[in-house]
Structure formats: C-alpha cells, structure tokens
Design an enzyme around this catalytic site. Sequence first.
Site, short mmCIF file in Angstrom:
data_model
loop_
_atom_site.label_atom_id
_atom_site.label_comp_id
_atom_site.label_asym_id
_atom_site.label_seq_id
_atom_site.Cartn_x
_atom_site.Cartn_y
_atom_site.Cartn_z
CG ASP A 48 -2.02 1.04 1.09
OD1 ASP A 48 -2.10 1.89 0.40
OD2 ASP A 48 -3.02 0.47 1.80
CG ASP A 49 -0.21 4.64 -0.04
OD1 ASP A 49 -0.93 4.44 -0.90
OD2 ASP A 49 -0.38 5.67 0.75
CB CYS A 85 -6.11 3.14 -1.72
SG CYS A 85 -4.88 3.57 -0.96
CG ASP A 318 -2.36 0.78 -3.41
OD1 ASP A 318 -1.02 1.12 -3.23
OD2 ASP A 318 -3.01 1.10 -2.50
CG ASN A 319 -1.52 4.43 -4.47
OD1 ASN A 319 -2.29 3.73 -4.38
ND2 ASN A 319 -0.42 4.74 -3.64
#
Length: 508
Positions: A48-49, A85, A318-319
């Site tokens: 995540d991130d 997200c 995700d990003n």
Amino acid sequence: MRPSRSLRRSLLAAATVALALSASLAAATAQPADSADQRPNIVMILTDDLDATATPVWEAMPQTAQLIRDRGMDFTEGFAPMPICCAARSSILTGKYGHNTGVLTNAGEVGGLDAFRENGNEQHTIATYLHDAGYRTGMAGKYLNGLEEDPTHIPPGWDDWNAGVDRFLYAGYNYTLNENGTMVHYGVAPEDYQTDVIRHKTTKFITESSDSGKPFFWYAVPTAPHFPIPPAPRHLAQTQPTAAPQSPNYQEADVSDKPTWLIDTAEERRAFIDATNNLDYTARIGSLLALDEMVADIVDTLARTGELDNTYLIFTSDNGYNLGAHRLTQKMSPYEESMRVPLTIAGPGIGKGSTDAMALSIDLAPTILSWAGVPVPDTMDGRPLTGPLSGDRSGWRTDFTAEYGGAGYTGENGVWQEQVPGRTPYFYAVDMPSWSAVRNERYLYVRWYERERPLEHREYELYDLHNDPYQLTNLIKTPEGRAEHADTIATLDARLAELHTCAGLSCR
C-alpha cells in the site's frame, strides 16, 4: 493429511504405469479427480503506497529481492494509472481502467465500494473468474475503501475472506477483520500487528490449499507501508529516525508553471512536508521489515508444501507515493512519483532478468487468468504480460492513459477516506482536483480539472521525460510554449481522447 500436490504428481505417474500392467491395480490406486489438476497457483502480494522512486524497495526488503525479484522478471517500468487506493485496487481486481470500472477515487459518485458495486464490477473480478474455474480463492487485508460502511459484505468469488472493515487497519492495531462472516477484533498486543496476522493467514491458506488438491489464488493485502502503520514491535529498536531522500524535484523551488491548485497551496504544502516527511519516511522503512519477513515466510511455506515450483508470485503496490516531490505528500498526482510502482513476478517458466516494457496494474488480472487457462474477457482493458515475461516486447504498448477523480467539492472523497479515526490528519488537507493524462515513452500530457470545469477552462501540462525526468518544466504554461509545441499537443490530445474513452480490446 493428504500429500502435497508435488507428491501426488509422482503418485499419479506411478498409477499410470500400473494401469498398463493391471486394470485391477489401477482401480486400487486411483486418486480423486482433483489430484490431476496441475494448474498453477497464484499468490499476489499487494503493498500500500509503496513507490518505486524515492523508497529503496529492494535494499529495504532484501529477502523479497532474493526470493521473487532475483528468481523472476523485474518490471522497471511498472505503473499505476489510477494512483489512489480504491481506484487502483478496482483496476487490479478487474483489469480495467478507472473510466470503465467507474471508480476514480475513494468515495463519492465515482469512488469507493459503492461505485465499484453499482457498476457491476464485483461479478467480474479475478476472484470470480478463478473461483468459477475451480480455483480455491482467498484474501486477507485491505479490500476497497468504503467497506467500513458495509462491514458484513462478502463479495462473490472468495472462499476465504479476511477483510479489514474499519480504518484502524491503517494503524496496524485495534482493527477488525470480517473473517468469513465473523467479526474478529484485533487489539494492541504484539501478536495483533496487522502484517503478521496477514502473514499467518496466508501460510495457513497455502497449507490447507495444498492439502485440498485444488489450485489456489491468494491475495495478501497488508497496508504497509501506508502511514501511520508503525514498524512491528520487534523492529522498533532498529528503526532509527531517517531523513527521506531528496530528489531534484523535492520541495520544488519554482512551481509557477504548475496548475493553479498547486501554486495557491504551495507554501502551506512546503511547511507541512518540512514537519512530517521524515517521520513518514522513517515509519515506512520500518514497516517494510515485517513485510519482508512475510514474503520470506510465504515462499518458505510454498517450498515446504511442495508448491513453490508450481506457483506464480507477484509483488507490487497499488500506487506510488510523492514524499515531498513537487511539494506533494500522498499520491493521486499524474507525476512519476505517484504512478511508478515496483512490480516483480516469479514462477513457472519465467526467466531471470528485467524488462522495460510498460506494465500497468490493469495487466495483472488478464495475466493471472492466462496462467490459469481462463480465457481473458474482451472487456478487460489490460493485456497478459506473458510476452514481456518471456523477454518479448514486440507489439507491446508504448503509451497509456491515467486518471484521478478528485476529492469532490467537500474534499472528503480522496485521501480523507484513509484517515485513522481520532488521529491528527497526517496529510495536508487540500486534496488535488481531478485530471486525465496520457503518458508515452517520451512525454507526459495532463489535463487538469477534468470533473470540476468545462473543457475551455481546464489547465494543461506537458513534460519531456527524456530531457526533464523530474518534471520540473511545464513546456506549455505560456502562450509561447503552447505555440512551440502545438504539433505535439495535437497528437497527444487526440491520443488522450482515444484512450480516455477506450474499452476492452480498443485499450490494448
């Protein structure tokens, strides 16, 4: 306990020989029909991130580097075209751009779980396709923003469901998981640390799936290193305050060529980054230690059960994350820091190496289906990565579109949906407006205020990535710049119009 599939393969071969010698012996040694199912397993680990620009991913996660990256293919040009997200995860699950999932941000008319469901996406995900094809499917961790509003919801296609149903999941403690319909609260003890809980659920699922004889798909979805998750208790002592890396666009000195929303908030953003960036980065690096251990335990469990050689492993995010680039925190932007993600894949038939083929998050679903022998639906916008995974880039894409739906007029539809209840906001309160963009091998072309303003009042950016990799100079901020690059603008604007409305095969 039934033997692992690797052992059952040997037993099946022996049974075949016996069949030629004696029909009665073959009947005595026959195994259940599912033992012949040798389709590969798939394990996807979605962080995540986790950016691929400022964070030294492989130095921070040496076991992941050794066990996945160095055993397989590393995509040096991995991108998240929907860099927030919920939009990103919706695209990963469906293989579609945000304009086709209808999910462009975390909440509101074009965001969140509600938009995902209202657009019919939950009936057409990796999980539903694989489950219908006979795979055992499971997940643990973060699903989609908005699930906290409907915590009892279990989407179709999942055999083993362990999803976080509140925003305390971001804190790493004091969160609740919906475990196949039972709400289970995890407290603040060391063993409740979220990454470790997901780790244990993952190894349990792999072991049980190996015993079942069915091929399996597992989706490990921790929130690390999303702030404010801290390091695991065992890693606190070795997590020292660390200054975040500062690239040439860190706290960009002159943002006068940027869109209005950034110019107007630049000084407040600078002050906020000065106050929080190093704290954010220190927590990020510390949380990756437990994540690295989780990956190692997953690989060890696959090896122990005899499944490793027949399992594809995907590690990605995700990003990306800005970490002060262009005076920005968080993600959401069309710039490299938000969109570039680590992506590495190992598994049967994949050689060791790296590729600079443009790989998008929308490519993961069709890739997984192709491994499983499931026809890739024409409605998917992404393409199987089988070509680049074998070193073949012929006919591969050279551009893509990217999108963000904005925070909405109240400012609550973006990263506010990732705020831990009761905590002081850890990001600057003014979110960025919506945008659409096209990025090719040389240029990034951005159209701002996509949902907030009519076309004639939008603002534009153009960057030459060959000569300006840190995107410091917007070539079309001035009338002179627009005139000088008129032909390039016309070409990119036409391509943006095509990709912004593409669907399925026309996106590929």
